[in-house]
Design a protein around this motif. Structure first.
Motif, short mmCIF file in Angstrom:
data_model
loop_
_atom_site.label_atom_id
_atom_site.label_comp_id
_atom_site.label_asym_id
_atom_site.label_seq_id
_atom_site.Cartn_x
_atom_site.Cartn_y
_atom_site.Cartn_z
N ILE A 126 -2.91 1.77 -7.43
CA ILE A 126 -2.33 0.50 -6.97
C ILE A 126 -3.05 -0.44 -6.09
O ILE A 126 -3.58 0.10 -5.04
N SER A 182 7.66 1.81 -4.88
CA SER A 182 6.86 0.61 -4.31
C SER A 182 7.04 0.58 -2.69
O SER A 182 6.06 0.08 -2.22
N ASN A 187 4.32 -1.97 -17.90
CA ASN A 187 3.39 -3.08 -17.99
C ASN A 187 2.99 -3.30 -16.50
O ASN A 187 2.83 -4.28 -16.21
N GLY A 188 2.09 -2.39 -16.48
CA GLY A 188 1.26 -2.48 -15.07
C GLY A 188 1.90 -2.63 -13.86
O GLY A 188 1.17 -3.21 -12.71
N GLN A 189 3.09 -2.27 -13.68
CA GLN A 189 3.69 -2.15 -12.58
C GLN A 189 4.63 -0.77 -12.40
O GLN A 189 4.79 -0.14 -13.23
N LEU A 190 4.87 -0.48 -11.16
CA LEU A 190 5.56 0.62 -10.69
C LEU A 190 7.26 0.25 -11.14
O LEU A 190 7.50 -0.69 -10.67
N ASP A 203 4.03 0.50 -0.16
CA ASP A 203 3.99 -0.58 1.03
C ASP A 203 3.73 0.24 2.36
O ASP A 203 2.83 -0.60 3.18
N SER A 237 -1.77 -6.28 -4.61
CA SER A 237 -0.77 -6.80 -5.05
C SER A 237 0.29 -6.06 -5.88
O SER A 237 1.40 -6.36 -6.39
N ASN A 238 0.21 -4.71 -5.43
CA ASN A 238 1.09 -3.85 -6.01
C ASN A 238 1.17 -3.59 -7.73
O ASN A 238 2.08 -3.15 -8.33
N SER A 239 0.17 -3.94 -8.36
CA SER A 239 -0.33 -3.79 -9.57
C SER A 239 -1.02 -2.60 -9.96
O SER A 239 -1.70 -2.35 -9.09
N VAL A 240 -0.69 -1.83 -11.04
CA VAL A 240 -1.40 -0.55 -11.24
C VAL A 240 -2.38 -1.07 -12.19
O VAL A 240 -2.40 -1.40 -13.23
N VAL A 286 5.78 4.19 -14.67
CA VAL A 286 4.68 2.98 -14.77
C VAL A 286 5.10 2.25 -16.03
O VAL A 286 5.23 2.99 -16.97
#
Length: 384
Positions: A61, A91, A82-85, A95, A64-67, A80
């Protein structure tokens, strides 16, 4: 001021000006390098190969928290998309690790996938990966929880469900002995004995299959599965039964849909739906099988023109050993486990199964699965 002093002052001013310009250029270069590091999507050397080799779920990650990188397990577990958790709990942990710099190890109970009521029990470890990235590793512990549930349900249900065919086999065996001098009676009892033994074998096989689905994660090695091939195989397995019932099997054009999963299990689930539709359809009717791609979801629908399901039974049709019409289920050899197997196969693929029915109009069973994101590489050995 004499000329010598002017020369010294000018020289000093030039030195100061040169140092200032050099400092400005150096600062700009450092800012540019920092900007390049921030905007770069490249992960550290070797991480790509490690992620692809992992069977468990793993994700890298960025700030910007994008995978930016994920293993096939991260997609098959549904953590996972669409490129996000997918899950806010993950998340939050990412963080905290980015903020505090300390690795975190935690057990989490999460929903599996964007829809459905299946659950995951994950052992998660999150740690920094270099200066920019955070690495998330997740090990599936769902098996142990499912095993406990399966043991409780198995003991409660199996003794009751096996009692009827086992008792029938015993009684028919006694009848055969008593009618040994009557060939016609022996023949009749032998046919019934064969039918009951086949039913017992079918129930046992379905119990084994259902137990396996509940006790283990069927997607420990996810493959890229062609849904059109699954539909073709399931229809071929039911052609003989459809012809004997005078039911026409109809399917739509190829969809090109793909999912991550187990091809054999998906064929089994769809086979069960088609077989049910055939058994409960009147002669000279149709059973339709269609595939729809909608919003990154694959829907496989099986529609019949049967009598339909009463509204009060719709919420129970996926229960183990549930039969809407027990007498007819026995006549058709039904065990009440087929739809339960469909439900667990769908859940193990991060999906669900739904039913629509109207009395006198028929029923539609729909398996919904997340569509495979083929741009994400999967292990070479897992591709067909």
């Amino acid at each position: 001021m004499d000329s010598q002093t002017l020369v010294l002052v000018a020289l000093a001013f030039g030195v100061i000006l040169g140092v200032g310009i050099f400092a400005i250029v150096l600062a700009a270069a450092r800012r540019g390098q920092t900007a390049m590091e921030v905007t770069s999507t490249a992960v550290p050397d070797g991480v790509d190969q490690v992620i692809e080799a992992l069977e468990s779920a793993a994700a890298v990650i960025d700030p910007s928290n994008s995978v930016v990188k994920a293993s096939p397990g991260a997609f098959s577990f549904g953590i996972v998309s669409n490129g996000q958790l997918v899950h806010p709990q993950l998340s939050d942990i990412v963080d905290k690790v980015r903020r505090d710099g300390e690795p975190i190890t935690q057990e989490l109970h999460l929903s599996r996938g964007p829809f459905g009521d299946a659950s995951l029990f994950l052992f998660v470890r999150v740690a920094r990966l270099g200066a920019r990235y955070v690495l998330l590793l997740a090990e599936d512990r769902t098996e142990s929880f499912r095993l406990d549930e399966m043991r409780r349900d198995f003991i409660a249900n199996i003794s009751h469900e096996l009692k009827t065919p086992i008792g029938a086999v015993g009684l028919l065996a006694e009848a055969l002995v008593s009618a040994s001098s009557e060939p016609e009676q022996v023949k009749r009892f032998a046919k019934r004995l064969t039918k009951e033994s086949e039913r017992l074998a079918r129930i046992t096989q379905e119990i084994i299959e259902l137990s396996r689905l509940q006790a283990t994660d069927a997607l420990s090695r996810p493959e890229l599965v062609d849904i059109d091939y699954v539909v073709s195989m399931a229809i071929d397995q039911n052609r003989v039964a459809a012809e004997s019932h005078e039911v026409l099997l109809v399917t739509k054009a190829k969809s090109g849909a793909q999912v991550y999963g187990d091809e054999t299990l998906l064929v089994t689930a769809l086979h069960n739906l088609i077989a049910n539709a055939i058994q409960y359809s009147p002669a000279r009717s149709r059973v339709g099988v269609g595939v729809i791609r909608r919003d990154d979801v694959i829907e496989i629908a099986v529609t019949d023109q049967g009598a339909g399901i009463p509204p009060e039974e719709l919420d129970r049709v996926f229960e183990r050993f549930f039969r809407g019409d027990p007498a007819r289920s026995r006549n058709t050899g039904g065990s009440g486990l087929g739809l339960s197997i469909v439900k667990h196969v769908a859940q193990n693929h991060s999906g669900d199964v739904r039913v629509w029915s109207q009395l006198g109009k028929g029923s539609t069973f729909t398996i919904r699965l997340p569509e495979a994101i083929t741009a994400i590489p999967i292990p070479q050995g897992a591709q067909k």
